[in-house]
Each structure stands twice: as C-alpha cells, then as structure tokens.
Design a protein around this motif. Sequence first.
Motif, short mmCIF file in Angstrom:
data_model
loop_
_atom_site.label_atom_id
_atom_site.label_comp_id
_atom_site.label_asym_id
_atom_site.label_seq_id
_atom_site.Cartn_x
_atom_site.Cartn_y
_atom_site.Cartn_z
N PRO A 1 0.82 -1.22 0.00
CA PRO A 1 0.00 0.00 0.00
C PRO A 1 0.85 1.27 0.00
CG PRO A 1 0.04 -0.96 2.20
CD PRO A 1 0.74 -1.94 1.29
N GLU A 2 0.28 2.33 -0.55
CA GLU A 2 0.95 3.62 -0.56
C GLU A 2 0.56 4.46 0.66
OE1 GLU A 2 3.28 5.03 -2.58
OE2 GLU A 2 3.45 3.01 -3.41
N PHE A 3 -0.53 4.06 1.36
CA PHE A 3 -1.01 4.85 2.48
C PHE A 3 -0.58 4.24 3.81
CE2 PHE A 3 -4.81 5.86 -0.43
CZ PHE A 3 -4.11 6.89 -1.04
N ASP A 4 -0.48 5.07 4.83
CA ASP A 4 -0.23 4.62 6.19
C ASP A 4 -1.59 4.38 6.83
OD1 ASP A 4 0.38 4.20 8.83
OD2 ASP A 4 1.68 5.94 9.05
N TRP A 5 -2.13 3.18 6.61
CA TRP A 5 -3.51 2.92 7.01
C TRP A 5 -3.72 3.08 8.52
CZ3 TRP A 5 -6.85 3.23 3.39
CH2 TRP A 5 -6.56 2.78 2.11
N ALA A 6 -2.80 2.63 9.32
CA ALA A 6 -2.98 2.70 10.77
C ALA A 6 -3.03 4.14 11.27
CB ALA A 6 -1.84 1.94 11.47
N GLU A 7 -2.38 5.03 10.53
CA GLU A 7 -2.37 6.45 10.92
C GLU A 7 -3.55 7.21 10.30
OE1 GLU A 7 -1.44 10.07 12.51
OE2 GLU A 7 -0.62 8.11 13.06
N GLN A 8 -3.93 6.82 9.08
CA GLN A 8 -4.92 7.60 8.33
C GLN A 8 -6.36 7.16 8.55
OE1 GLN A 8 -2.20 7.58 4.45
NE2 GLN A 8 -3.95 8.95 4.18
N ALA A 9 -6.59 5.91 8.96
CA ALA A 9 -7.96 5.41 9.06
C ALA A 9 -8.18 4.64 10.35
CB ALA A 9 -8.27 4.50 7.86
N LEU A 10 -9.34 4.87 10.94
CA LEU A 10 -9.75 4.15 12.16
C LEU A 10 -11.02 3.37 11.84
CD1 LEU A 10 -9.48 3.69 15.27
CD2 LEU A 10 -11.03 5.66 15.55
N LEU A 11 -11.00 2.06 12.10
CA LEU A 11 -12.18 1.21 11.91
C LEU A 11 -12.90 1.05 13.25
CD1 LEU A 11 -14.03 -0.77 10.36
CD2 LEU A 11 -12.31 -2.56 10.80
N TYR A 12 -14.16 1.51 13.29
CA TYR A 12 -14.96 1.41 14.51
C TYR A 12 -16.08 0.39 14.32
CZ TYR A 12 -18.69 2.66 17.82
OH TYR A 12 -19.69 2.61 18.77
N THR A 13 -16.15 -0.58 15.22
CA THR A 13 -17.25 -1.55 15.23
C THR A 13 -17.86 -1.56 16.63
OG1 THR A 13 -15.61 -3.28 15.70
CG2 THR A 13 -16.32 -3.05 13.42
N PRO A 14 -19.12 -1.12 16.78
CA PRO A 14 -19.73 -1.09 18.12
C PRO A 14 -19.85 -2.49 18.70
CG PRO A 14 -21.34 -0.54 16.41
CD PRO A 14 -20.02 -0.63 15.73
N ARG A 15 -19.49 -2.65 19.95
CA ARG A 15 -19.42 -3.97 20.57
C ARG A 15 -20.81 -4.53 20.91
NH1 ARG A 15 -14.95 -6.27 22.79
NH2 ARG A 15 -13.84 -4.32 23.10
N THR B 1 -8.02 -0.01 14.86
CA THR B 1 -9.38 -0.48 15.15
C THR B 1 -9.79 -0.11 16.58
OG1 THR B 1 -8.59 -2.63 15.89
CG2 THR B 1 -9.17 -2.43 13.55
N THR B 2 -11.11 0.02 16.78
CA THR B 2 -11.63 0.29 18.12
C THR B 2 -13.09 -0.13 18.22
OG1 THR B 2 -11.93 1.98 19.83
CG2 THR B 2 -12.42 2.64 17.58
N HIS B 3 -13.55 -0.36 19.46
CA HIS B 3 -14.97 -0.59 19.75
C HIS B 3 -15.55 0.58 20.55
CE1 HIS B 3 -14.47 -4.70 18.37
NE2 HIS B 3 -13.51 -4.91 19.27
N ASP B 4 -14.76 1.61 20.75
CA ASP B 4 -15.11 2.67 21.70
C ASP B 4 -15.29 4.00 20.97
OD1 ASP B 4 -15.27 4.51 23.78
OD2 ASP B 4 -13.85 3.40 25.04
N LEU B 5 -16.46 4.62 21.13
CA LEU B 5 -16.72 5.91 20.48
C LEU B 5 -15.77 7.00 20.97
CD1 LEU B 5 -20.61 6.29 20.18
CD2 LEU B 5 -18.94 6.54 18.35
N ARG B 6 -15.26 6.85 22.19
CA ARG B 6 -14.33 7.86 22.69
C ARG B 6 -13.04 7.88 21.86
NH1 ARG B 6 -14.63 5.97 28.87
NH2 ARG B 6 -14.57 4.01 27.69
N ASP B 7 -12.63 6.69 21.37
CA ASP B 7 -11.46 6.64 20.49
C ASP B 7 -11.74 7.35 19.17
OD1 ASP B 7 -9.96 5.21 22.32
OD2 ASP B 7 -10.60 3.25 21.53
N VAL B 8 -12.98 7.21 18.69
CA VAL B 8 -13.38 7.89 17.46
C VAL B 8 -13.25 9.40 17.67
CG1 VAL B 8 -15.28 8.34 15.85
CG2 VAL B 8 -14.92 6.02 16.75
N ALA B 9 -13.77 9.89 18.81
CA ALA B 9 -13.70 11.33 19.10
C ALA B 9 -12.25 11.80 19.16
CB ALA B 9 -14.41 11.61 20.43
N ARG B 10 -11.37 11.02 19.83
CA ARG B 10 -9.96 11.40 19.94
C ARG B 10 -9.28 11.42 18.56
NH1 ARG B 10 -10.29 8.88 25.17
NH2 ARG B 10 -10.06 6.79 24.27
#
Length: 641
Positions: free
Chosen positions: A428-442, A623-632
């Motif tokens: 990949p050309e992108f730094d996925w871990a830095e550029q994108a966050l995958l959120y799945t509600p638990r 990745t995260t299951h927590d909306l607070r991580d999305v906000a951060r």
Amino acid sequence: MQEVFGPGGLLERCMIGGYEHRAAQLEMAELVHDAFTSKHHAVVEAGTGTGKTLAYLLPAICSGRRVVISTATKSLQEQLYQKDIPFLQKHFAPEVKVAVMKGRSNFLCRVKAHQMIDQPMLKGLEEIDAFRQIREWTNLTETGDRAELTFLPDDSDLWTRLDARRDTCAGQKCPEFNQCFVTAMHQRAKDADLIIVNHHLFFADLALKQDDFGSILPEYSAVVFDEAHEMEDVASDYFGRQISNYRFEELARDADQTLRLLRLGSAALLRRTQRIRERARAFFDSFPPRDGRFPFSRNEREAFLDQHREAYDALATALKGLETEFAALTQKPEELTRIARRSFELRQELAFLFESNEKNFVYWYERRNKGVFLAATPIDVSQILRERLFEKFDTVVLTSATLTVGGRFEYIRQRVGLDHTKESALPPEFDWAEQALLYTPRTIPDVRNPGFAPAAADEIVKLLELTQGRAFCLFTSYSQMNDLFERVRNRVGFPLLLQGTAPRSVLLERFKNTPGAVLFATSSFWQGVDVPGDQLSCVIVDRLPFAVPSDPIVAARVSALQEEGRNAFAEFQVPAAVLALKQGFGRLIRAKTDRGVLVLLDSRLERMPYGKIFLESLPKYATTHDLRDVARFLEKRQANV
C-alpha cells in the motif's frame, strides 16, 4: 520502466513538485511491461494512490502493439483520454494515436437531427430549447458525443430520438455515412495504437464475435482491464439474453416515426404499431405488480404461459403482422427493413426466454417501477471467458484496488476463468494505521434482530455529531437505506441527501459542495466515487454486503457450486462480500493527506468465524470498539488540519 518510474526518473523530472517516486508504481509498471513483452497474462491488485493508470498506459504504449484499455465507466474513459493520455503524449510519446470508443447511443445521428427540424416531434418549450442547443452544437462538435452536452439530463427522452443506435441505423446506405460520428469513431480506432473502451462495450463486442455477427472493435492483440473486479457481472449481462417492455415500446415508437418521415404512415400500418403497443402492455401487465427480481424456472414459465397464453400469442402475432405488412410494401426502404429485423429478433428472444431450457442459464424476471425485464443469465461465465478471451489473446492484464480475498487471487481467477497468470498484490501507498480508524460497536444487536434498526440509527446519530456530518452512509438494500434515513433525518441538523431523489451525478456534486452533507446510498455509490479531502470524513456501512441469497442469479450460482460438492458460502458468497466491503471502505482514503473513520455496524464481523476473512482482507486500519477513540481520532485529525 526504471528510467521512467524510478527515483529521479523521467516521470519525476517532468512533474516537478507534483510527483514523488512510488515503489509500488514502478513494480506494477515492470509487471505489466513484462506481460506485454513475454506475452502472458497478469493480475495486479494496486490500491488507491499507486498511480496504476500510468503504470499500465506507458508499458502499453512501449509494447508497440494495439492495446485495448477497458474501464468500468465512461467517466473513467474520459479521465484517461482527457488527463492521462495528453500528459503521456506531451512528455513521452508524441506520436502515439489514441481513440475512445463508446456505445452508439452516446453519439448523435445527423440524419435524425436533420429530420427533426421539419417534423412536429418536439414536446414543449424545454425540448424545443434543448433541440436548438443540440443543433448549434452539431455544427461545432468533432465527436458528436453526448458527454459534451452538459445541459442534457441523463434520462433525456429527446436524446433517445436523436442517438445513433444500431437499431435505427441504415449503415453504409445512409446519405450521411461518410460524415457520421460513429463512422468517424471507428476510423479513429482503426488508426489508433491504444483504444479506450468501457467493459460494457468490450463484452458487447466479444459476444458479437461469439455469435459471428461481426464486431465493434478493430483487431487488437492485448487488453488491460481496469476495475477488473466488475468483469464477471458485465460479461454475464452480454452473454445472456434480455428483453423488456421498453424494447417493445421503442420498436413501436421508432416504427411510427420512420413511417411518418418516409410518408408511408397509412392508417393500416399505424394500426399495426399501435397493436404492438397494446399487446405488449397487456402481456407485461400479466406479471405480478411487486418490485424486485424473481426466479422464472421452466415450471414457472410453463405455468405462466398456461395462464397467459392468449396475451403471449397475441404479442408474437402483432410482431409477425408488422413484419408481414412491411414485406408486402412495394417500397422497401432500408429503415423499414431494419425495423422488421428488430421485430423478428424480439420474437426470437421472447421464444428463447419462454421456451428454451439451457442448462448453464438461470431464468428470471424483474419489475422495476414501470419496467418489466425478462432475462436468461449464464450461471458461470468462466468457461466462456477462458475460451473467448484468455485462450485467444496472449496478454490480458487485470488490475483493481480490490482483487484479493485474504491476500489471495483464487476467487477472481476462478470466477473469470483465468488459469495461467502472474499475479501480485502491491504494497500500500497509504499509512492505514495512521490515516484510518475502523470502529465496530461492541453491543449492537445482530442485523437480523428487530432491535438492530433503532440501535443502528442511534449509532449513526452519535457518529454524525462527532464527524460534523461529512459522511457516506452505505446500505445493502433500498429498504434498509430508507428505513435508517427516516429514523435519522429529524435527529441531526446536517444536510441529508438520499439516493433516488436526484440523478447520481447531481447527488455527488451536491455532496461535494455542501458543508457537512451526509449521503444515504446503496450499492451504486460503493464504487467509482471519489471525494478526496475533508468533505468525506466517515464511511458508515450498515452490514456485511452479502448478496441477497434469494436473488435468482446468486441462488443459481450457489446451487451450481453445491452440485459440484463445493462450499458455496466459503468459495463464492464470502469472497464476493469481502470485495464489496473493500470497495465501500475504499471511498474514504483517496490521498496521503486524507484521514477518516470507517464504521461497520454488523456484529457478525466479530462473532462469526468468517469475520476473520474480512479482517484479513482489509487494509491494516487502526481499530476500536469505543466511540471515545473515534472522538480522539477526529480531534487529532482536526489539530493536524
């Protein structure tokens, strides 16, 4: 390729300040160049940001062969021709000749435009004004391509009466043949080194060659498929059979129009065309009124004919009557001969769809608003493509951002019949871990639970508040899209756009130009949509995009694999859903400066064993299951901006 794409290479030198060396682009260029020179097939998964267009165009030009470039859409054709090709001609290959080919309905027919001047065929002031602009454009345009007419809506009825469809074309007998825009397109293609087509035109041509009906494209020796993940679906359409009530309406309309223009419109002949209209409406009205796609097996077709035999026979008789009446005319202009041939072909298609029982076809019908479509689709196109494409041509290159499942190409190779090939999934050309966050509600309920919709609406509302709108909400069905739209619309203050309320292109422009906009959409927005930058900061997908198992084509393909003793879920349904999810998520990160949140509201990703395959196939997002991580994550993004 090293001299062009390598560090400090020609590409970097002629794009001063606007280019940086990409290792994956060089690797792809070398793979494609090797395929052309060594004459073998190649499959390359190249993610967004690779620069794959130049990585296949330059090797194609260097090959010295006539190469067809097949894209998924007409808009991508335009991008290649108007942006990438001029760049290459300016800096690398000034002598290369390139032609764009599209279906005939994209071009104006000069004869029809001239005939309409003297005929009272225009409806209302809007059409009169549009026709005036088209006439002025006719004197200026070199191509006659309707893409130049930005004022004309996608579904323009006026254009259907002016286009150069084969159905209404007199061919070499036409007085305007030498000045015809379609003739000019074919001439440019015959002289070209590169021919840019779309998948629909490519497979229409391949199907014509199969039936010995001639061809659309000139001779070529190699093909590049961009967005190759769409090959199976498009090929299935063109190697199948289909009719609709619209084709009968168009036949009657074109017959009426031609008779009047030729001043042969006797009362008896016009009654014949009216009879086709009436019989077609009576026949197609016999189908159940519910919208959707439904199987139409041999037993179901026989039962339908038992009940509606009179309407079926009356329609076939009305078509035959028109052909007989035309044959009896002392004057037989080419225009009427073509209409009689269309009528005969429609009768043949009708008979095939009701009376044949080909083993490799699934028969089905679909009602879509006022349209009723009857079709027979190949269950498996792999053998057709193996024989007609991969064994006939020594170099076929497949590329897309979404070809692998779990890092492997097996699925795409099996579906399209590609046995011997070199393959590569580029880094990949992108730094996925830095550029994108995958959120799945638990804690969200299962998608099949009645509590899912209200819980999904709650999640969407919370997410939109965090992202300040700027989101795509993508759904696997219209009913789910409409349901969630209604649940969310009065709970947020952002401008909400809904698919179906305006043409796709209009909705996309509104989204791009409306601060904080949110688009609710289905599968047609899962791919081929590019919104770089802050305007799109979140993509929310309601559920894993499994194809509807009751869909006749899906059901037939599942059944065929099961009959072979194979695991249809693992080999077909899961891989297809994986590629669809990769396409949907691919809307978000389009450049190295993009950052955003991806959301999947389907708990099966975590709970079911097959969820692991989806996760293995996706880029390595944080990745995260927590909306607070999305906000951060979003706060950090804003701080960087």
